[in-house]
Design a protein around this motif. Structure first.
Motif, PDB file in Angstrom:
ATOM      1  N   ILE A 138      -3.834  10.525  -0.423  1.00 21.19           N
ATOM      2  CA  ILE A 138      -4.210   9.606  -1.384  1.00 21.19           C
ATOM      3  C   ILE A 138      -3.618   8.376  -1.194  1.00 21.19           C
ATOM      4  CG2 ILE A 138      -4.146   9.083  -3.845  1.00 21.19           C
ATOM      5  CD1 ILE A 138      -4.014  11.873  -4.544  1.00 21.19           C
ATOM      6  N   HIS A 139      -4.266   7.134  -1.047  1.00 20.94           N
ATOM      7  CA  HIS A 139      -3.695   6.055  -0.657  1.00 20.94           C
ATOM      8  C   HIS A 139      -4.231   4.925  -1.877  1.00 20.94           C
ATOM      9  CE1 HIS A 139      -3.636   7.442   3.239  1.00 20.94           C
ATOM     10  NE2 HIS A 139      -2.373   6.709   3.403  1.00 20.94           N
ATOM     11  N   THR A 140      -3.254   4.178  -2.303  1.00 21.87           N
ATOM     12  CA  THR A 140      -3.322   3.121  -3.387  1.00 21.87           C
ATOM     13  C   THR A 140      -2.763   1.827  -2.894  1.00 21.87           C
ATOM     14  OG1 THR A 140      -1.029   3.737  -4.685  1.00 21.87           O
ATOM     15  CG2 THR A 140      -3.103   4.924  -5.063  1.00 21.87           C
ATOM     16  N   SER A 141      -3.442   0.636  -3.575  1.00 21.75           N
ATOM     17  CA  SER A 141      -3.027  -0.470  -3.162  1.00 21.75           C
ATOM     18  C   SER A 141      -3.178  -1.499  -4.452  1.00 21.75           C
ATOM     19  CB  SER A 141      -3.972  -1.088  -2.232  1.00 21.75           C
ATOM     20  OG  SER A 141      -3.623  -2.300  -1.897  1.00 21.75           O
ATOM     21  N   ASN A 142      -1.888  -1.934  -4.799  1.00 23.68           N
ATOM     22  CA  ASN A 142      -1.724  -2.640  -5.944  1.00 23.68           C
ATOM     23  C   ASN A 142      -2.344  -1.922  -7.119  1.00 23.68           C
ATOM     24  OD1 ASN A 142      -0.909  -5.128  -7.524  1.00 23.68           O
ATOM     25  ND2 ASN A 142      -2.983  -5.790  -7.215  1.00 23.68           N
ATOM     26  N   GLY A 143      -2.092  -0.394  -7.126  1.00 18.64           N
ATOM     27  CA  GLY A 143      -2.172   0.343  -8.375  1.00 18.64           C
ATOM     28  C   GLY A 143      -3.747   0.872  -8.326  1.00 18.64           C
ATOM     29  N   ALA A 144      -4.557   0.370  -7.407  1.00 17.64           N
ATOM     30  CA  ALA A 144      -5.918   0.733  -7.517  1.00 17.64           C
ATOM     31  C   ALA A 144      -6.166   1.881  -6.100  1.00 17.64           C
ATOM     32  CB  ALA A 144      -6.776  -0.217  -7.268  1.00 17.64           C
ATOM     33  N   LEU A 145      -6.920   2.900  -6.569  1.00 19.33           N
ATOM     34  CA  LEU A 145      -7.129   3.950  -5.526  1.00 19.33           C
ATOM     35  C   LEU A 145      -7.956   3.529  -4.203  1.00 19.33           C
ATOM     36  CD1 LEU A 145      -7.069   6.897  -4.766  1.00 19.33           C
ATOM     37  CD2 LEU A 145      -9.196   7.281  -5.979  1.00 19.33           C
ATOM     38  N   VAL A 146      -7.563   3.567  -3.259  1.00 20.71           N
ATOM     39  CA  VAL A 146      -8.236   2.856  -1.992  1.00 20.71           C
ATOM     40  C   VAL A 146      -8.794   4.257  -1.182  1.00 20.71           C
ATOM     41  CG1 VAL A 146      -7.744   1.828   0.280  1.00 20.71           C
ATOM     42  CG2 VAL A 146      -6.629   1.150  -1.600  1.00 20.71           C
ATOM     43  N   ASN A 147      -8.229   5.250  -1.010  1.00 19.83           N
ATOM     44  CA  ASN A 147      -8.813   6.475  -0.303  1.00 19.83           C
ATOM     45  C   ASN A 147      -8.137   7.776  -0.885  1.00 19.83           C
ATOM     46  OD1 ASN A 147      -9.958   7.725   1.707  1.00 19.83           O
ATOM     47  ND2 ASN A 147      -8.214   7.539   3.360  1.00 19.83           N
ATOM     48  N   ASP A 148      -9.050   8.591  -0.920  1.00 19.01           N
ATOM     49  CA  ASP A 148      -8.954  10.172  -1.513  1.00 19.01           C
ATOM     50  C   ASP A 148      -9.626  11.077  -0.369  1.00 19.01           C
ATOM     51  OD1 ASP A 148      -8.194  12.057  -2.909  1.00 19.01           O
ATOM     52  OD2 ASP A 148      -9.193  11.758  -4.745  1.00 19.01           O
ATOM     53  N   THR A 169       0.739  -1.243  -0.123  1.00 20.83           N
ATOM     54  CA  THR A 169      -0.011   0.058  -0.028  1.00 20.83           C
ATOM     55  C   THR A 169       0.873   1.274   0.042  1.00 20.83           C
ATOM     56  OG1 THR A 169      -1.775  -1.071   1.431  1.00 20.83           O
ATOM     57  CG2 THR A 169      -1.845   1.311   1.302  1.00 20.83           C
TER      58      THR A 169
END
Length: 307
Positions: A251-261, A197
């Motif tokens: 902004i947080h991303t996990s495995n290239g997908a947006l998790v939290n903005d 992450t």
């Protein structure tokens, strides 16, 4: 008995003696007249044109020490219960390069008045944090940047003056505008097994008060040519300001997908209540104001042109 012949011889001797005595007098008068004419015909001396009391200067400065400025620390720890290591930065806000120009007026042999304008580009302040858990490693890197445009009305006192150089001290009042004050954090959470992450948080102070303070300098100025001077000095800046509003994004991303903005605004007040509301879909908070110091002591060099 005196004869006509004796009278003739006597008259000739008198005439010869008179001619001999008259020759030096004529020569002396001729010399004096020539000398007087030469003196009268001598051209008058031309008055020397004085230098203009106005001067321009260009200078650079690098802040080495930052006493009293805001500083940060890095740390490293783990879940095994051992001690946590930390390291405090050796510089704070206000460190780094400045560049500026100035104009001045020589009021007397001992006092100059002037005004300078300079830009603090600042040195980026970085911290690196790490935490090792039982099944993951978390790291966080924070970078703080600051740029300020300042104007400094000042007065210079000449302490020791010589034809080739003089030593001086300068005092000034500094008033600055904060052009950029930002903190960027990048994080990484790496589990022993699973998906990594990534996170990015940007805190941008969009509104700030004036950065007010003072400047003190001790320097030496030396002559390079008829109109050009060089100078070197030790300069101390003391400035501070109050943030008035910040815009934060996370902004947080996990495995290239947006998790939290997430986006939020914080307004700093000298008096009020800790309140939170929603404005145009954005969280707006109120908080107590605080002071940010950006002091520095460093070395400056420059060139001065006198008209």
């Amino acid at each position: 008995m005196i004869t006509i012949r004796h009278l003739y011889v006597f008259s000739s001797l008198v005439a010869s003696l008179g001619a001999t005595q008259a020759q030096p007098l004529i020569t002396r008068n001729t010399v004096n007249q020539s000398t007087d004419l030469a003196t009268t015909g001598k051209a008058p001396e031309i008055a020397k044109i004085s230098e203009s009391p106005v001067y321009l200067k260009v200078y650079g400065f690098y802040g080495i020490l930052t006493p009293g400025s805001q500083i940060t620390s890095s740390f490293t720890s783990n879940s095994a219960g051992t001690s946590t290591a930390f390291k405090t930065n050796n510089k704070g806000l206000g460190a780094g390069p400045r560049a500026g120009v100035g104009i001045g007026l020589i009021v007397s042999d001992f006092i100059n008045l002037g005004i300078d304008a300079d830009m603090l580009f600042g040195a980026a302040i970085k911290t690196d944090n790490a935490y090792r858990g039982s099944n993951y490693i978390y790291t966080n890197t924070s970078t703080t940047t600051l740029r300020v445009l300042s104007f400094t009305p000042n007065i210079t006192f000449k302490a020791l003056s010589r034809p080739a150089y003089y030593i001086y001290n300068r005092l000034g009042v500094v008033v600055g505008t904060v052009l950029d004050y930002k903190i960027v954090e990048n994080s990484e959470n790496v589990p022993n097994a699973g998906i990594i992450t990534l996170g990015e948080s940007i805190t941008e102070y969009t509104k700030n008060s004036l950065a007010v303070g003072y400047q003190a300098a001790l320097g030496i100025q030396f002559r390079l040519s008829e109109n050009l001077r060089g100078f070197a000095e030790i300069v101390a800046y003391n400035q501070s300001f109050k943030p008035r509003e910040l815009l934060g994004t996370s902004i947080h991303t996990s495995n290239g997908a947006l998790v939290n903005d997430y986006t939020y605004i914080t307004e700093y007040k000298d008096q009020g209540e800790y309140l939170s509301s929603i404005r145009d879909g954005v969280d707006v908070n109120q908080a107590a104001s605080y002071n940010v110091a950006m002091n520095s002591i460093g070395i400056g060099v420059g060139i001065l042109f006198r008209f």
